[in-house]
Design an enzyme around this catalytic site. Structure first.
Site: not given
Length: 307
Positions: A85, A107, A135, A58
């Site tokens: 972080k 995604r 999707h 993809t």
């Protein structure tokens, strides 16, 4: 022009939207088969590929589609980023947008993440897969490939086999196939078929041979081990014996069916190598069509902006 500003899911699109994407993809497929595979359509657009989950096909397909359209492309991967972080999704994306990005291909492992972003930012969002939800571009390239192979999707019988419960590909395909007039069946173990899937208007079957005798097209899905929190079947070997597609099974049918797979293939589990490489398997055609259909989607979404 599409009816939506964003491409968040097939559920939001109309049949006319899908047909427009197909017609545009036909033109781009001719482009990517030329010696010079590039057009200047999006030369003034900057696109960020923001991937919070692993991806090969993809991500490569989108990046290639964007470069074929002459867009400026930046790639973001959550591994090694400030997300590690403690930075939030919205802060991460706003930082990217402050660099004057026009479009985000995203995604994410959480269902609904692209929808959340679409409510909070101005850039156009294209969903490259959100958890177990949708999707959309995979369903577009799958239905486009069926249309290319069989001439039309209307009236065709398509069975989706395998891990329906954890599959975003299955849900998007069901929506796309139904909008285009196909009959849809899902097939797999009881534990991998969602409880209320019949409410979507699909046929449910647990016998692979019955499903294959019924269908024109079989879309074989991968078992998504990484999403399974509990063991849904005794062993991979037992799954393969009951729901794996082999050359012997195909040859026992009294007709030829089209075999598809969204990838990555687990050879010897849901599909054997001789089936994956057979003439009636259009798996590599799907990959090629992925670039053309994603070019079409990006091009049409950019048309919603003042480009």
């Amino acid at each position: 022009m599409l009816s939506q500003k964003h491409l968040l899911g097939i559920k939001d699109l109309t049949r006319e939207d899908l047909e427009l994407i197909f017609q545009t993809a036909d033109q781009f497929k001719e482009v990517i088969n030329r010696p010079i595979k590039k057009v200047p359509s999006l030369r003034d657009i900057t696109i960020a590929n923001v991937f919070f989950e692993n991806s090969t096909r993809t991500k490569l397909s989108f990046e290639l589609a964007e470069k074929r359209l002459s867009a400026d492309v930046i790639n973001f991967s959550s591994s090694g980023s400030s997300v590690k972080k403690g930075e939030t999704l919205l802060d991460t994306v706003n930082n990217i947008l402050s660099m004057k990005v026009d479009m985000i291909v995203m995604r994410h492992s959480s269902p609904g993440a692209p929808h959340f972003l679409a409510k909070h930012i101005d850039a156009t969002i294209l969903n490259a897969g959100d958890g177990t939800h949708e999707h959309p571009t995979q369903a577009i390239l799958d239905t486009y490939s069926i249309r290319e192979k069989l001439g039309t999707v209307e009236g065709k019988k398509v069975v989706i086999v395998g891990d329906i419960l954890h599959s975003r590909v299955a849900l998007s395909n069901i929506f796309a196939l139904q909008k285009l007039g196909a009959e849809v069946m899902v097939c797999g173990p009881h534990t991998l078929i969602p409880k209320y899937i019949k409410d979507l208007g699909v046929i449910v079957e647990h016998d692979l041979m019955k499903a294959l005798k019924w269908c024109d097209v079989a879309n074989m899905l991968r078992i998504q081990m990484e999403r399974q929190l509990v063991k849904n079947f005794p062993s991979v070997r037992e799954y393969s014996q009951n729901f794996g597609l082999t050359k012997e099974i195909l040859e026992s049918l009294d007709k030829e069916i089209v075999v598809m797979h969204p990838g990555p293939i687990n050879r010897g589990v849901e599909i054997t190598s001789d089936v994956a490489d057979a003439e009636n398997a259009i798996i590599l055609d799907q990959v090629e069509n992925g670039v053309a259909t994603r070019m079409a989607a990006l091009y049409l979404l950019a048309g919603k902006k003042d480009v």
